[in-house]
Design a protein around this motif. Structure first.
Motif, PDB file in Angstrom:
ATOM      1  N   LEU A   1      -9.923 -28.997 -24.526  1.00  0.00           N
ATOM      2  CA  LEU A   1     -10.440 -29.191 -23.338  1.00  0.00           C
ATOM      3  C   LEU A   1     -10.109 -28.522 -21.947  1.00  0.00           C
ATOM      4  O   LEU A   1     -10.918 -28.206 -21.058  1.00  0.00           O
ATOM      5  CB  LEU A   1     -10.454 -30.715 -23.010  1.00  0.00           C
ATOM      6  CG  LEU A   1     -11.076 -31.872 -23.733  1.00  0.00           C
ATOM      7  CD1 LEU A   1     -10.728 -33.019 -23.800  1.00  0.00           C
ATOM      8  CD2 LEU A   1     -12.741 -31.729 -23.864  1.00  0.00           C
TER       9      LEU A   1
ATOM     10  N   ASN B   1     -16.842 -32.378 -34.307  1.00  0.00           N
ATOM     11  CA  ASN B   1     -17.924 -33.176 -33.556  1.00  0.00           C
ATOM     12  C   ASN B   1     -18.239 -32.666 -32.189  1.00  0.00           C
ATOM     13  O   ASN B   1     -19.254 -33.288 -31.736  1.00  0.00           O
ATOM     14  CB  ASN B   1     -16.959 -34.456 -33.358  1.00  0.00           C
ATOM     15  CG  ASN B   1     -16.790 -35.325 -34.539  1.00  0.00           C
ATOM     16  OD1 ASN B   1     -17.585 -35.208 -35.561  1.00  0.00           O
ATOM     17  ND2 ASN B   1     -15.890 -36.453 -34.715  1.00  0.00           N
ATOM     18  N   TYR B   2     -17.591 -31.914 -31.672  1.00  0.00           N
ATOM     19  CA  TYR B   2     -17.940 -31.391 -30.201  1.00  0.00           C
ATOM     20  C   TYR B   2     -18.260 -29.742 -30.295  1.00  0.00           C
ATOM     21  O   TYR B   2     -17.219 -29.108 -29.926  1.00  0.00           O
ATOM     22  CB  TYR B   2     -16.762 -31.641 -29.218  1.00  0.00           C
ATOM     23  CG  TYR B   2     -16.579 -33.229 -29.373  1.00  0.00           C
ATOM     24  CD1 TYR B   2     -17.826 -34.185 -28.678  1.00  0.00           C
ATOM     25  CD2 TYR B   2     -15.645 -33.845 -30.017  1.00  0.00           C
ATOM     26  CE1 TYR B   2     -17.404 -35.645 -28.789  1.00  0.00           C
ATOM     27  CE2 TYR B   2     -15.465 -35.155 -30.092  1.00  0.00           C
ATOM     28  CZ  TYR B   2     -16.332 -35.971 -29.553  1.00  0.00           C
ATOM     29  OH  TYR B   2     -16.435 -37.427 -29.498  1.00  0.00           O
TER      30      TYR B   2
ATOM     31  N   ASP C   1     -19.242 -27.818 -28.534  1.00  0.00           N
ATOM     32  CA  ASP C   1     -18.970 -26.924 -27.265  1.00  0.00           C
ATOM     33  C   ASP C   1     -17.792 -26.453 -27.096  1.00  0.00           C
ATOM     34  O   ASP C   1     -17.250 -25.615 -26.585  1.00  0.00           O
ATOM     35  CB  ASP C   1     -19.438 -27.739 -25.905  1.00  0.00           C
ATOM     36  CG  ASP C   1     -20.807 -27.856 -26.141  1.00  0.00           C
ATOM     37  OD1 ASP C   1     -21.850 -27.590 -26.698  1.00  0.00           O
ATOM     38  OD2 ASP C   1     -21.225 -28.673 -24.934  1.00  0.00           O
ATOM     39  N   LEU C   2     -16.912 -27.042 -27.877  1.00  0.00           N
ATOM     40  CA  LEU C   2     -15.346 -26.601 -27.837  1.00  0.00           C
ATOM     41  C   LEU C   2     -15.112 -25.690 -28.955  1.00  0.00           C
ATOM     42  O   LEU C   2     -15.321 -26.074 -29.949  1.00  0.00           O
ATOM     43  CB  LEU C   2     -14.360 -27.825 -27.965  1.00  0.00           C
ATOM     44  CG  LEU C   2     -14.596 -29.104 -27.057  1.00  0.00           C
ATOM     45  CD1 LEU C   2     -13.482 -30.371 -27.586  1.00  0.00           C
ATOM     46  CD2 LEU C   2     -14.022 -28.565 -25.770  1.00  0.00           C
TER      47      LEU C   2
END
Ligand code: E4P
Length: 216
Positions: free
Chosen positions: A121, A154-155, A157-158
């Protein structure tokens, strides 16, 4: 899975690079101490001449401001220098700033999937999970790698890549590759162990002996 070499030993890096299978190098203060030098700049510049891929260089400051200052200086040593920053609150603060400046950060000393998520993040290019050191405490280090990969999947964008670090033996590498982890950073001795198999040596001897028996 890419393989990085986890060492500051120039001869070992040269040897490993000649195999054509090494994509990067990771160093840390202990690895420099092992080579009996504190001249991080000279060692880094030598490594960066041998290896085109990412070369992780660790900061020694413990506060965010110091880490940022140090990172900017060290990142200028060579275009492929990445900055290794421990996953602490200050480390996260520094990584958030540096990643916006396009300085690639390898968040190191990650021992949990939560730490790795926070590193991602903050914009870290890499998070390093210390598998061997986790195993030493009776935890399953590879499970932390697997959990981190699942979370990052799961993400989408990361785009942080996961490094299986603190690799102690060839089975760690096999198991790391089975998780689908992006990179394993391995000591030179483990890389050498990965190449070898006694049956390969026996096989070569037999082929050559058979060939000799029919050739004049
Ligand atoms: C990672 O980048 C570290 O340099 C390294 O893998 C630490 O491993 P160790 O537990 O063998 O010191």
């Amino acid at each position: 899975m890419q393989i990085f070499l986890d060492t500051a030993n120039i001869e070992n890096i040269k040897q490993a690079a000649s195999l054509g299978i090494i994509s990067g190098v990771t160093t840390n203060p202990s690895l420099l101490a092992k080579e009996k030098t504190s001249d991080y700049e000279t060692v880094t510049k030598k490594i960066c001449k041998i290896i085109d891929g990412p070369v992780s260089v660790e900061v020694l400051s413990e506060d965010a401001e110091g880490m940022i200052k140090e990172a900017r200086i060290k990142a200028a040593w060579a275009p492929n220098v990445n900055i290794k920053i421990p996953i602490t609150a200050d480390g996260l603060r520094a990584t958030s700033v540096l990643s916006k400046e396009k300085i690639k950060v390898n968040m190191t000393l990650c021992f949990s999937a939560n730490q790795a998520l926070l590193g991602a993040l903050a914009g870290a290019a890499y998070v390093s999970i210390f598998v061997g050191r986790l195993d030493d405490t009776g935890q399953d280090g590879m499970q932390v790698v697997e959990d981190t990969l699942t979370i990052l999947d799961n993400y989408p964008d990361l785009d942080t890549e996961v490094i299986a670090a603190s690799i102690r033996h060839p089975l760690h590498c096999t198991n790391a590759a089975l998780t689908g982890v992006h990179i394993a950073t391995v000591p030179y001795s483990v890389l050498m162990q990965m190449i070898q198999h006694p049956m390969t040596d026996v096989g070569i001897k037999k082929f050559l002996a058979d060939w000799k028996s029919v050739s004049k």
